[in-house]
Motif scaffolding. Sequence first.
Motif, PDB file in Angstrom:
ATOM      1  N   GLU A  64       0.824  -1.207   0.000  1.00 10.43           N
ATOM      2  CA  GLU A  64       0.000   0.000   0.000  1.00 10.43           C
ATOM      3  C   GLU A  64       0.865   1.266   0.000  1.00 10.43           C
ATOM      4  OE1 GLU A  64      -2.314  -3.410   1.441  1.00 10.43           O
ATOM      5  OE2 GLU A  64      -0.357  -2.584   1.962  1.00 10.43           O
ATOM      6  N   GLU A  65       2.003   1.227   0.706  1.00  5.91           N
ATOM      7  CA  GLU A  65       2.911   2.376   0.711  1.00  5.91           C
ATOM      8  C   GLU A  65       3.453   2.645  -0.687  1.00  5.91           C
ATOM      9  OE1 GLU A  65       5.608   2.805   4.372  1.00  5.91           O
ATOM     10  OE2 GLU A  65       5.270   0.647   4.255  1.00  5.91           O
ATOM     11  N   LEU A  66       3.867   1.572  -1.371  1.00  4.91           N
ATOM     12  CA  LEU A  66       4.443   1.725  -2.702  1.00  4.91           C
ATOM     13  C   LEU A  66       3.407   2.221  -3.705  1.00  4.91           C
ATOM     14  CD1 LEU A  66       6.669  -1.477  -2.875  1.00  4.91           C
ATOM     15  CD2 LEU A  66       7.321   0.848  -2.240  1.00  4.91           C
ATOM     16  N   ILE A  67       2.182   1.725  -3.584  1.00  4.57           N
ATOM     17  CA  ILE A  67       1.125   2.171  -4.481  1.00  4.57           C
ATOM     18  C   ILE A  67       0.859   3.667  -4.286  1.00  4.57           C
ATOM     19  CG2 ILE A  67      -1.353   1.982  -4.974  1.00  4.57           C
ATOM     20  CD1 ILE A  67      -1.126  -1.015  -4.401  1.00  4.57           C
ATOM     21  N   CYS A  68       0.957   4.128  -3.025  1.00  3.52           N
ATOM     22  CA  CYS A  68       0.681   5.537  -2.727  1.00  3.52           C
ATOM     23  C   CYS A  68       1.628   6.480  -3.457  1.00  3.52           C
ATOM     24  CB  CYS A  68       0.763   5.782  -1.219  1.00  3.52           C
ATOM     25  SG  CYS A  68      -0.691   5.225  -0.306  1.00  3.52           S
ATOM     26  N   PHE A  69       2.925   6.099  -3.579  1.00  2.00           N
ATOM     27  CA  PHE A  69       3.813   7.022  -4.273  1.00  2.00           C
ATOM     28  C   PHE A  69       4.264   6.531  -5.643  1.00  2.00           C
ATOM     29  CE2 PHE A  69       7.564   4.601  -3.372  1.00  2.00           C
ATOM     30  CZ  PHE A  69       7.653   4.336  -2.018  1.00  2.00           C
ATOM     31  N   SER A  70       3.594   5.500  -6.178  1.00  2.00           N
ATOM     32  CA  SER A  70       3.943   5.022  -7.518  1.00  2.00           C
ATOM     33  C   SER A  70       3.640   6.061  -8.595  1.00  2.00           C
ATOM     34  CB  SER A  70       3.215   3.705  -7.836  1.00  2.00           C
ATOM     35  OG  SER A  70       1.810   3.898  -7.850  1.00  2.00           O
ATOM     36  N   SER A  71       2.562   6.845  -8.407  1.00  2.06           N
ATOM     37  CA  SER A  71       2.211   7.842  -9.419  1.00  2.06           C
ATOM     38  C   SER A  71       3.265   8.942  -9.506  1.00  2.06           C
ATOM     39  CB  SER A  71       0.839   8.447  -9.119  1.00  2.06           C
ATOM     40  OG  SER A  71       0.835   9.070  -7.849  1.00  2.06           O
ATOM     41  N   THR A  72       3.826   9.347  -8.356  1.00  2.00           N
ATOM     42  CA  THR A  72       4.869  10.372  -8.383  1.00  2.00           C
ATOM     43  C   THR A  72       6.147   9.829  -9.008  1.00  2.00           C
ATOM     44  OG1 THR A  72       5.635   9.830  -6.137  1.00  2.00           O
ATOM     45  CG2 THR A  72       3.925  11.513  -6.347  1.00  2.00           C
ATOM     46  N   ILE A  73       6.403   8.533  -8.821  1.00  6.04           N
ATOM     47  CA  ILE A  73       7.577   7.916  -9.446  1.00  6.04           C
ATOM     48  C   ILE A  73       7.398   7.886 -10.957  1.00  6.04           C
ATOM     49  CG2 ILE A  73       8.958   5.801  -9.644  1.00  6.04           C
ATOM     50  CD1 ILE A  73       8.141   5.194  -6.735  1.00  6.04           C
ATOM     51  N   GLU A  74       6.178   7.556 -11.414  1.00  8.76           N
ATOM     52  CA  GLU A  74       5.903   7.521 -12.855  1.00  8.76           C
ATOM     53  C   GLU A  74       6.048   8.909 -13.472  1.00  8.76           C
ATOM     54  OE1 GLU A  74       2.102   5.693 -13.317  1.00  8.76           O
ATOM     55  OE2 GLU A  74       2.866   3.673 -12.967  1.00  8.76           O
ATOM     56  N   GLU A  75       5.602   9.939 -12.759  1.00  9.52           N
ATOM     57  CA  GLU A  75       5.764  11.312 -13.251  1.00  9.52           C
ATOM     58  C   GLU A  75       7.244  11.681 -13.344  1.00  9.52           C
ATOM     59  OE1 GLU A  75       3.559  13.837 -10.676  1.00  9.52           O
ATOM     60  OE2 GLU A  75       1.608  13.004 -11.239  1.00  9.52           O
ATOM     61  N   CYS A  76       8.014  11.218 -12.388  1.00  9.30           N
ATOM     62  CA  CYS A  76       9.452  11.487 -12.371  1.00  9.30           C
ATOM     63  C   CYS A  76      10.162  10.763 -13.518  1.00  9.30           C
ATOM     64  CB  CYS A  76      10.036  11.051 -11.024  1.00  9.30           C
ATOM     65  SG  CYS A  76      11.816  11.211 -10.860  1.00  9.30           S
ATOM     66  N   LEU A  77       9.759   9.521 -13.754  1.00  4.54           N
ATOM     67  CA  LEU A  77      10.400   8.698 -14.791  1.00  4.54           C
ATOM     68  C   LEU A  77       9.871   8.973 -16.192  1.00  4.54           C
ATOM     69  CD1 LEU A  77      10.509   5.116 -13.216  1.00  4.54           C
ATOM     70  CD2 LEU A  77      12.476   6.447 -13.941  1.00  4.54           C
ATOM     71  N   LEU A  78       8.627   9.452 -16.263  1.00  2.75           N
ATOM     72  CA  LEU A  78       7.897   9.549 -17.534  1.00  2.75           C
ATOM     73  C   LEU A  78       7.695   8.169 -18.140  1.00  2.75           C
ATOM     74  CD1 LEU A  78       9.617  12.702 -19.108  1.00  2.75           C
ATOM     75  CD2 LEU A  78       7.531  12.581 -17.724  1.00  2.75           C
ATOM     76  N   GLU A  79       7.531   7.175 -17.282  1.00  2.00           N
ATOM     77  CA  GLU A  79       7.295   5.796 -17.692  1.00  2.00           C
ATOM     78  C   GLU A  79       6.286   5.163 -16.751  1.00  2.00           C
ATOM     79  OE1 GLU A  79       8.436   4.080 -20.203  1.00  2.00           O
ATOM     80  OE2 GLU A  79      10.244   5.102 -20.911  1.00  2.00           O
ATOM     81  N   HIS A  80       5.469   4.234 -17.304  1.00  5.26           N
ATOM     82  CA  HIS A  80       4.606   3.437 -16.433  1.00  5.26           C
ATOM     83  C   HIS A  80       5.448   2.345 -15.777  1.00  5.26           C
ATOM     84  CE1 HIS A  80       1.193   1.206 -14.905  1.00  5.26           C
ATOM     85  NE2 HIS A  80       1.660   0.115 -15.491  1.00  5.26           N
ATOM     86  N   ILE A  81       5.231   2.077 -14.491  1.00  5.53           N
ATOM     87  CA  ILE A  81       5.983   1.030 -13.810  1.00  5.53           C
ATOM     88  C   ILE A  81       5.035   0.040 -13.149  1.00  5.53           C
ATOM     89  CG2 ILE A  81       8.048   2.439 -13.406  1.00  5.53           C
ATOM     90  CD1 ILE A  81       7.041   2.805 -10.507  1.00  5.53           C
ATOM     91  N   ASN A  82       5.505  -1.185 -13.039  1.00  2.00           N
ATOM     92  CA  ASN A  82       4.798  -2.255 -12.341  1.00  2.00           C
ATOM     93  C   ASN A  82       5.570  -2.486 -11.049  1.00  2.00           C
ATOM     94  OD1 ASN A  82       3.950  -4.790 -11.376  1.00  2.00           O
ATOM     95  ND2 ASN A  82       3.444  -5.507 -13.432  1.00  2.00           N
ATOM     96  N   ILE A  83       5.062  -1.924  -9.953  1.00  6.19           N
ATOM     97  CA  ILE A  83       5.800  -1.918  -8.685  1.00  6.19           C
ATOM     98  C   ILE A  83       5.164  -2.875  -7.682  1.00  6.19           C
ATOM     99  CG2 ILE A  83       4.499  -0.012  -7.649  1.00  6.19           C
ATOM    100  CD1 ILE A  83       7.220   1.083  -6.624  1.00  6.19           C
ATOM    101  N   ALA A  84       6.002  -3.506  -6.863  1.00  9.86           N
ATOM    102  CA  ALA A  84       5.505  -4.447  -5.869  1.00  9.86           C
ATOM    103  C   ALA A  84       6.451  -4.467  -4.676  1.00  9.86           C
ATOM    104  CB  ALA A  84       5.374  -5.848  -6.473  1.00  9.86           C
ATOM    105  N   SER A  85       5.935  -4.958  -3.565  1.00  6.21           N
ATOM    106  CA  SER A  85       6.725  -5.127  -2.348  1.00  6.21           C
ATOM    107  C   SER A  85       7.291  -6.542  -2.330  1.00  6.21           C
ATOM    108  CB  SER A  85       5.835  -4.896  -1.123  1.00  6.21           C
ATOM    109  OG  SER A  85       6.526  -5.166   0.068  1.00  6.21           O
ATOM    110  N   ALA A  86       8.538  -6.692  -1.873  1.00  6.43           N
ATOM    111  CA  ALA A  86       9.167  -8.010  -1.927  1.00  6.43           C
ATOM    112  C   ALA A  86      10.019  -8.271  -0.692  1.00  6.43           C
ATOM    113  CB  ALA A  86      10.021  -8.143  -3.181  1.00  6.43           C
TER     114      ALA A  86
END
Length: 228
Positions: A64-86
Amino acid sequence: MKNTLHVNGIIYKYEKLVQIPLNTPHNVYIAEASTPYADYYGQVPRMAKPNSIFLFTKKFYFLEELICFSSTIEECLLEHINIASAVIESGGKQYPAIRIKDFPDYSQLVKLQDCLTKNKVEFTDKLHFEEEVKTKVSKPFILEELEPDFYMDQLEEHKGYFVIDRHFNPEEFENGIKQIKYNGVCKLFDAEQGELYNNGKLVHIVRIFSEALDLDMLKCLQKEFRKL
């Protein structure tokens, strides 16, 4: 009408990780699965671009933490990412990580690290693993229900799932795969175990990867796994 499920779950794998050396301003240990879908493609990596990348962190991050800031990471990268906790298990220890799937280009990894650092993610830089590790990846799923207990992944190609009544121990599962392949009843496949959390219930699943995947193949494999 199609029934689409949005659920969270875990996939368990036993695989080999290799370090990706990077010259970055922030020291970080990054590794990737060296032979993805080895039971299907064999031990020779088939994909030229990154597949499953693990960035090791000083603390564990819930999905849930990663999902919360995944959109800001995508804006930073200009790429869609598939993020998960491991969590990676090796030598009796557990190591937290962020798993990135289907990343577009190795050259972007430095930028990815920088984007994560801007979100206050702290990385680990020195690790040593056994030749084979256990990875536990907690991720969101979007599944199309083909029939009750049979699903097709809507985010990743050539992946499907069927429900099974129990979790196999690693040796039992590996021997079962070998037995099913030796019998030659079903088409060639790669399989891993997992769990879904659906409507407050824990459901055991087997994840199947095959470029020939369809409902008949999933039914064939479920029938064979139930014999184990």
